[in-house]
Each structure stands twice: as structure tokens, then as C-alpha cells.
Write a protein that holds these residues in place. Sequence first.
Motif, PDB file in Angstrom:
ATOM      1  N   ASN A  80       0.843  -1.114   0.049  1.00 12.34           N
ATOM      2  CA  ASN A  80      -0.086   0.068  -0.010  1.00 12.34           C
ATOM      3  C   ASN A  80       0.864   1.321   0.059  1.00 12.34           C
ATOM      4  O   ASN A  80       0.857   2.135  -0.823  1.00 12.34           O
ATOM      5  CB  ASN A  80      -0.848  -0.017   1.361  1.00 12.34           C
ATOM      6  CG  ASN A  80      -1.664   1.299   1.380  1.00 12.34           C
ATOM      7  OD1 ASN A  80      -1.499   2.113   0.475  1.00 12.34           O
ATOM      8  ND2 ASN A  80      -2.415   1.251   2.544  1.00 12.34           N
ATOM      9  N   THR A  81       1.665   1.392   0.878  1.00 14.98           N
ATOM     10  CA  THR A  81       2.628   2.629   1.136  1.00 14.98           C
ATOM     11  C   THR A  81       3.977   2.224   0.597  1.00 14.98           C
ATOM     12  O   THR A  81       4.700   1.329   1.050  1.00 14.98           O
ATOM     13  CB  THR A  81       2.685   2.888   2.493  1.00 14.98           C
ATOM     14  OG1 THR A  81       1.278   3.177   2.861  1.00 14.98           O
ATOM     15  CG2 THR A  81       3.315   4.311   2.955  1.00 14.98           C
ATOM     16  N   VAL A  82       4.515   3.342  -0.081  1.00 12.28           N
ATOM     17  CA  VAL A  82       5.800   3.218  -0.606  1.00 12.28           C
ATOM     18  C   VAL A  82       6.482   4.428   0.088  1.00 12.28           C
ATOM     19  O   VAL A  82       6.179   5.481   0.434  1.00 12.28           O
ATOM     20  CB  VAL A  82       6.015   3.454  -1.971  1.00 12.28           C
ATOM     21  CG1 VAL A  82       7.436   3.654  -2.627  1.00 12.28           C
ATOM     22  CG2 VAL A  82       5.414   2.408  -2.759  1.00 12.28           C
ATOM     23  N   TYR A  83       7.797   4.070   0.477  1.00 12.13           N
ATOM     24  CA  TYR A  83       8.830   4.799   1.088  1.00 12.13           C
ATOM     25  C   TYR A  83       9.939   5.346   0.533  1.00 12.13           C
ATOM     26  O   TYR A  83      10.450   4.567  -0.232  1.00 12.13           O
ATOM     27  CB  TYR A  83       9.270   4.670   2.646  1.00 12.13           C
ATOM     28  CG  TYR A  83       8.077   3.967   3.419  1.00 12.13           C
ATOM     29  CD1 TYR A  83       7.524   2.655   3.496  1.00 12.13           C
ATOM     30  CD2 TYR A  83       7.173   4.884   4.424  1.00 12.13           C
ATOM     31  CE1 TYR A  83       6.531   2.233   4.370  1.00 12.13           C
ATOM     32  CE2 TYR A  83       6.369   4.413   4.870  1.00 12.13           C
ATOM     33  CZ  TYR A  83       5.680   2.983   5.094  1.00 12.13           C
ATOM     34  OH  TYR A  83       4.735   2.684   5.788  1.00 12.13           O
ATOM     35  N   LEU A  84      10.444   6.571   0.803  1.00 10.30           N
ATOM     36  CA  LEU A  84      11.853   7.150   0.074  1.00 10.30           C
ATOM     37  C   LEU A  84      12.466   7.503   1.194  1.00 10.30           C
ATOM     38  O   LEU A  84      12.216   8.670   1.776  1.00 10.30           O
ATOM     39  CB  LEU A  84      11.535   7.932  -0.995  1.00 10.30           C
ATOM     40  CG  LEU A  84      12.983   8.445  -1.671  1.00 10.30           C
ATOM     41  CD1 LEU A  84      13.615   7.293  -2.271  1.00 10.30           C
ATOM     42  CD2 LEU A  84      12.801   9.711  -2.488  1.00 10.30           C
ATOM     43  N   GLU A  85      13.499   6.695   1.859  1.00 10.92           N
ATOM     44  CA  GLU A  85      14.268   7.117   2.937  1.00 10.92           C
ATOM     45  C   GLU A  85      15.589   7.887   2.452  1.00 10.92           C
ATOM     46  O   GLU A  85      16.182   7.388   1.355  1.00 10.92           O
ATOM     47  CB  GLU A  85      14.835   6.131   3.709  1.00 10.92           C
ATOM     48  CG  GLU A  85      15.768   6.165   4.844  1.00 10.92           C
ATOM     49  CD  GLU A  85      14.717   6.886   6.028  1.00 10.92           C
ATOM     50  OE1 GLU A  85      13.625   6.436   6.162  1.00 10.92           O
ATOM     51  OE2 GLU A  85      15.403   7.960   6.692  1.00 10.92           O
ATOM     52  N   MET A  86      15.721   9.185   2.693  1.00  8.75           N
ATOM     53  CA  MET A  86      16.732  10.000   2.264  1.00  8.75           C
ATOM     54  C   MET A  86      17.628  10.407   3.249  1.00  8.75           C
ATOM     55  O   MET A  86      17.369  11.056   4.155  1.00  8.75           O
ATOM     56  CB  MET A  86      15.987  11.318   1.404  1.00  8.75           C
ATOM     57  CG  MET A  86      14.846  11.117   0.309  1.00  8.75           C
ATOM     58  SD  MET A  86      14.288  12.530  -0.409  1.00  8.75           S
ATOM     59  CE  MET A  86      13.602  13.262   1.014  1.00  8.75           C
TER      60      MET A  86
END
Length: 121
Positions: free
Chosen positions: A76-82
Motif C-alpha cells: 500500500n505505502t511506498v517510502y523513500l528514505e533520504m
Amino acid sequence: VQLQASGGGLVQAGGSLRLSCAASGRFFSSYSRAWFRQTPGKEREFVAAIKRGGGTTTYTDSVKGRFTISRDSAENTVYLEMNNLKPEDTAVYYCAAGSFLLNGQIAPKYWGQGTLVTVSS
């Protein structure tokens, strides 16, 4: 499919942020997902993608080793760890859903609204 992005903000160079993109609607798990970014006067550029099923991730060269794309188990949820953010990462970040391409990017079919990331020097 509707996409809702969040998590942008102001951060100092060297700092970290995590962007989230929540999907809703029918068949959202059928699509690969990606993040793009855009600065004023420039074309939207690819940042990272994750293939549906989560097994393959790709990145543009400028963020490799600093950014990580992931998705939750329900896809469902996509993350972008920066991490180790740089002033040149300043942009409006957009999440997208679409078909995974041979070049490692996606052909976006759906877009979320943008979230602004500002990195100060």
C-alpha cells in the motif's frame, strides 16, 4: 488508484527525511511504484523505483547509496528514505504508479501530488 504523498520539509545538508506515498483504490498492488522530482524550469526526473512484489529496486546515479525505496508488506505505502541530503536534492518530489520498464524506471500511469523537500546549505 489514488496516491497521497507526504513527508517533505526543510532540512539541513547532511540530514535525513522519509517520504511516504499511500495508495488507495482498486488494483494498486498491481503496479510498480516510483519517485520522481522536479525543480523550477527543469523536467521531472526519475529518482527511484520498486517493482511490484518488492524484489527489485533501481535508483538514479546521483542518489545511489543515500536514498532507499521500500514498500510495506501490503504494497500500500511506498517510502523513500533520504539520507545525507544535499542542497541539489531540493525539489518537489512526486510518487507514481505504473509499469516497470526494462531500463529500471516506470511508465507512470498515476501520479500523487508533490511534496516539497528543501535542503539548506
